[in-house]
Design an enzyme around this catalytic site. Structure first.
Site, PDB file in Angstrom:
ATOM      1  N   ASN A 202     -12.470 -26.788 -31.211  1.00 49.58           N
ATOM      2  CA  ASN A 202     -13.019 -25.571 -30.608  1.00 49.58           C
ATOM      3  C   ASN A 202     -14.346 -25.139 -31.221  1.00 49.58           C
ATOM      4  O   ASN A 202     -15.174 -24.525 -30.533  1.00 49.58           O
ATOM      5  CB  ASN A 202     -11.969 -24.449 -30.760  1.00 49.58           C
ATOM      6  CG  ASN A 202     -12.543 -23.073 -30.514  1.00 49.58           C
ATOM      7  OD1 ASN A 202     -12.737 -22.664 -29.367  1.00 49.58           O
ATOM      8  ND2 ASN A 202     -12.866 -22.356 -31.590  1.00 49.58           N
TER       9      ASN A 202
ATOM     10  N   TYR B 217     -26.996 -27.530 -25.688  1.00 50.35           N
ATOM     11  CA  TYR B 217     -25.627 -27.045 -25.458  1.00 50.35           C
ATOM     12  C   TYR B 217     -25.022 -27.765 -24.251  1.00 50.35           C
ATOM     13  O   TYR B 217     -23.923 -28.312 -24.328  1.00 50.35           O
ATOM     14  CB  TYR B 217     -25.641 -25.528 -25.247  1.00 50.35           C
ATOM     15  CG  TYR B 217     -24.262 -24.926 -25.127  1.00 50.35           C
ATOM     16  CD1 TYR B 217     -23.469 -24.707 -26.252  1.00 50.35           C
ATOM     17  CD2 TYR B 217     -23.737 -24.567 -23.885  1.00 50.35           C
ATOM     18  CE1 TYR B 217     -22.198 -24.153 -26.149  1.00 50.35           C
ATOM     19  CE2 TYR B 217     -22.474 -24.009 -23.768  1.00 50.35           C
ATOM     20  CZ  TYR B 217     -21.706 -23.801 -24.904  1.00 50.35           C
ATOM     21  OH  TYR B 217     -20.445 -23.256 -24.785  1.00 50.35           O
TER      22      TYR B 217
ATOM     23  N   ASN C 149     -16.921 -27.330 -42.585  1.00 54.32           N
ATOM     24  CA  ASN C 149     -18.118 -27.342 -41.738  1.00 54.32           C
ATOM     25  C   ASN C 149     -17.983 -28.595 -40.885  1.00 54.32           C
ATOM     26  O   ASN C 149     -18.125 -29.718 -41.382  1.00 54.32           O
ATOM     27  CB  ASN C 149     -19.395 -27.394 -42.580  1.00 54.32           C
ATOM     28  CG  ASN C 149     -20.627 -27.344 -41.695  1.00 54.32           C
ATOM     29  OD1 ASN C 149     -20.525 -27.491 -40.470  1.00 54.32           O
ATOM     30  ND2 ASN C 149     -21.784 -27.130 -42.277  1.00 54.32           N
ATOM     31  N   VAL C 150     -17.691 -28.412 -39.610  1.00 53.94           N
ATOM     32  CA  VAL C 150     -17.375 -29.569 -38.757  1.00 53.94           C
ATOM     33  C   VAL C 150     -18.564 -30.512 -38.578  1.00 53.94           C
ATOM     34  O   VAL C 150     -18.410 -31.628 -38.078  1.00 53.94           O
ATOM     35  CB  VAL C 150     -16.821 -29.140 -37.372  1.00 53.94           C
ATOM     36  CG1 VAL C 150     -15.504 -28.399 -37.506  1.00 53.94           C
ATOM     37  CG2 VAL C 150     -17.841 -28.340 -36.572  1.00 53.94           C
TER      38      VAL C 150
ATOM     39  N   SER D  28     -17.441 -26.806 -21.525  1.00 52.85           N
ATOM     40  CA  SER D  28     -18.003 -25.551 -21.006  1.00 52.85           C
ATOM     41  C   SER D  28     -18.437 -25.772 -19.562  1.00 52.85           C
ATOM     42  O   SER D  28     -18.756 -26.902 -19.159  1.00 52.85           O
ATOM     43  CB  SER D  28     -19.221 -25.159 -21.841  1.00 52.85           C
ATOM     44  OG  SER D  28     -19.924 -24.105 -21.217  1.00 52.85           O
TER      45      SER D  28
HETATM   46  N1  LIG Z   1     -17.591 -17.760 -25.165  1.00 51.13           N
HETATM   47  C1  LIG Z   1     -17.996 -18.439 -24.110  1.00 51.13           C
HETATM   48  O1  LIG Z   1     -18.555 -17.882 -23.149  1.00 51.13           O
HETATM   49  C2  LIG Z   1     -17.740 -19.924 -24.022  1.00 51.13           C
HETATM   50  C3  LIG Z   1     -17.870 -20.551 -22.773  1.00 51.13           C
HETATM   51  C4  LIG Z   1     -17.658 -21.924 -22.678  1.00 51.13           C
HETATM   52  C5  LIG Z   1     -17.301 -22.641 -23.804  1.00 51.13           C
HETATM   53  N2  LIG Z   1     -17.172 -21.998 -24.996  1.00 51.13           N
HETATM   54  C6  LIG Z   1     -16.839 -22.839 -26.154  1.00 51.13           C
HETATM   55  O2  LIG Z   1     -15.647 -22.363 -26.764  1.00 51.13           O
HETATM   56  C7  LIG Z   1     -15.714 -22.588 -28.170  1.00 51.13           C
HETATM   57  C8  LIG Z   1     -15.457 -21.263 -28.892  1.00 51.13           C
HETATM   58  O3  LIG Z   1     -16.399 -20.320 -28.441  1.00 51.13           O
HETATM   59  P1  LIG Z   1     -16.332 -18.786 -28.886  1.00 51.13           P
HETATM   60  O4  LIG Z   1     -17.076 -18.037 -27.873  1.00 51.13           O
HETATM   61  O5  LIG Z   1     -14.948 -18.412 -29.216  1.00 51.13           O
HETATM   62  O6  LIG Z   1     -17.231 -18.856 -30.229  1.00 51.13           O
HETATM   63  P2  LIG Z   1     -17.428 -17.783 -31.397  1.00 51.13           P
HETATM   64  O7  LIG Z   1     -18.863 -17.855 -31.772  1.00 51.13           O
HETATM   65  O8  LIG Z   1     -16.803 -16.476 -31.050  1.00 51.13           O
HETATM   66  O9  LIG Z   1     -16.554 -18.444 -32.571  1.00 51.13           O
HETATM   67  C9  LIG Z   1     -16.873 -19.728 -33.045  1.00 51.13           C
HETATM   68  C10 LIG Z   1     -16.147 -19.980 -34.356  1.00 51.13           C
HETATM   69  O10 LIG Z   1     -16.546 -21.291 -34.780  1.00 51.13           O
HETATM   70  C11 LIG Z   1     -16.944 -21.243 -36.133  1.00 51.13           C
HETATM   71  N3  LIG Z   1     -17.945 -22.266 -36.383  1.00 51.13           N
HETATM   72  C12 LIG Z   1     -19.203 -22.337 -35.903  1.00 51.13           C
HETATM   73  N4  LIG Z   1     -19.837 -23.412 -36.405  1.00 51.13           N
HETATM   74  C13 LIG Z   1     -18.953 -24.040 -37.216  1.00 51.13           C
HETATM   75  C14 LIG Z   1     -19.029 -25.191 -38.035  1.00 51.13           C
HETATM   76  N5  LIG Z   1     -20.149 -25.896 -38.151  1.00 51.13           N
HETATM   77  N6  LIG Z   1     -17.918 -25.563 -38.722  1.00 51.13           N
HETATM   78  C15 LIG Z   1     -16.787 -24.813 -38.654  1.00 51.13           C
HETATM   79  N7  LIG Z   1     -16.667 -23.696 -37.928  1.00 51.13           N
HETATM   80  C16 LIG Z   1     -17.742 -23.316 -37.213  1.00 51.13           C
HETATM   81  C17 LIG Z   1     -17.495 -19.845 -36.347  1.00 51.13           C
HETATM   82  O11 LIG Z   1     -17.474 -19.472 -37.725  1.00 51.13           O
HETATM   83  C18 LIG Z   1     -16.568 -19.014 -35.467  1.00 51.13           C
HETATM   84  O12 LIG Z   1     -15.437 -18.580 -36.195  1.00 51.13           O
HETATM   85  C19 LIG Z   1     -17.098 -23.168 -28.447  1.00 51.13           C
HETATM   86  O13 LIG Z   1     -17.015 -24.580 -28.528  1.00 51.13           O
HETATM   87  C20 LIG Z   1     -17.897 -22.760 -27.235  1.00 51.13           C
HETATM   88  O14 LIG Z   1     -18.975 -23.618 -26.962  1.00 51.13           O
HETATM   89  C21 LIG Z   1     -17.375 -20.664 -25.125  1.00 51.13           C
END
Ligand SMILES: NC(=O)c1ccc[n+]([C@@H]2O[C@H](COP(=O)([O-])OP(=O)(O)OC[C@H]3O[C@@H](n4cnc5c(N)ncnc54)[C@H](O)[C@@H]3O)[C@@H](O)[C@H]2O)c1
Length: 248
Positions: free
Chosen positions: A89, A155, A62-63, A141
């Site tokens: 990530n 966020y 849990n980060v 982001s």
């Molecule tokens: N999808 C988008 O549109 C988007 C856009 C810009 C930035 N991002 C960033 O990219 C990254 C990944 O996004 P995504 O869309 O793939 O997310 P997602 O929700 O599909 O996956 C996130 C993963 O992180 C894990 N996670 C969440 N909280 C956690 C914690 N406290 N400790 C450990 N693991 C944890 C989850 O279990 C999941 O496997 C994020 O930082 C997000 O903010 C995403």
């Protein structure tokens, strides 16, 4: 890109962009540590990669917890000998309106999205300094660039904070052979957007010049490139990957 002999930790590697990064790194020779709160999901990724003869291990973290993050790095180094690449990530989205955000919600998103980036980077430094080699890639982001459209301000603030950390680490760690970069994706087709109502999703798509959400692998391609030796002269950069929504 060749990551043979390199060990990479990807937080939030069980799905979405993180999973895409794990797959690409492993396909190109890295030992990949899939670090996620969702151990079952991380183990599925591990199994899928190992089935193809690639090198991967799932680790639960849990980060939000500094102790957990330190343990993740120690475990990864114990499994594969060192840590060469860290992809920060893991992150969560929130959509709470300004007037409804509580202190607890604010602290939670700051701890998960921002505090984790600082402490995970701090934890890998001894390994990277020893080798005078390291790559850190942070997930910012578009919301960190322009304040965001559909998301809550916690966020946007954490994703803008990641840009500050990226540049601060990059300038301080260059002398140790460590590159620190970030990418700022726009809306990408992963589960993270599931919390948004359909009308917000339609509105978002209508604002993207390329007319669609990004694909997980399109984001992973840029993230992993920045961790490669082909990008050795890039540090402190924040690369926009957003279908033309923001040019800097
Ligand atoms: N999808 C988008 O549109 C988007 C856009 C810009 C930035 N991002 C960033 O990219 C990254 C990944 O996004 P995504 O869309 O793939 O997310 P997602 O929700 O599909 O996956 C996130 C993963 O992180 C894990 N996670 C969440 N909280 C956690 C914690 N406290 N400790 C450990 N693991 C944890 C989850 O279990 C999941 O496997 C994020 O930082 C997000 O903010 C995403």
């Amino acid at each position: 890109m060749d990551f043979t002999g390199r060990t990479a930790i990807v937080t939030g590697g069980a799905k979405g962009i993180g999973r895409g990064c794990c797959e690409l790194l492993a396909q190109n020779g890295a030992n990949v540590v899939i670090a996620d709160m969702n151990l079952e999901g991380a183990k599925e990724v591990e199994a899928a990669l190992c089935e193809k003869g690639l090198s991967a291990k799932a680790v639960q973290v849990n980060v939000k917890s500094v102790a957990d993050v330190r343990n993740m790095v120690k475990t990864a180094a114990g499994m594969f000998g060192s840590v060469d690449i860290l992809i920060n990530n893991a992150g969560i989205l929130h959509t709470t309106p300004i007037e409804d955000v509580t202190e607890e919600e604010w602290d939670n998103i700051v701890d998960i999205n921002l505090k984790s980036v600082f402490f995970a980077t701090q934890a890998v430094l001894p390994y990277m300094r020893e080798k005078q080699y390291g790559k850190v890639l942070n997930l910012s982001s578009l919301a960190g660039r322009n304040g965001g459209i559909a998301n809550g301000l916690g966020y946007s603030a954490t994703k803008a904070g990641i840009i500050g950390l990226t540049r601060g680490f990059a300038s301080r760690l260059a002398k140790d052979g460590i590159n620190v970069n970030a990418i700022a994706p726009g809306s990408t087709d992963t589960g993270i957007l599931d919390t948004l109502p359909q009308e917000k999703i339609d509105d978002l798509v209508s604002k993207i010049p390329l007319g669609r959400f990004g694909k997980t692998e399109e984001i992973a391609n840029v993230a992993v490139f920045l961790c490669s030796d082909e990008a050795a002269f890039v540090t402190g950069a924040v690369v926009d990957v957003n279908g033309g929504m923001y040019f800097g």
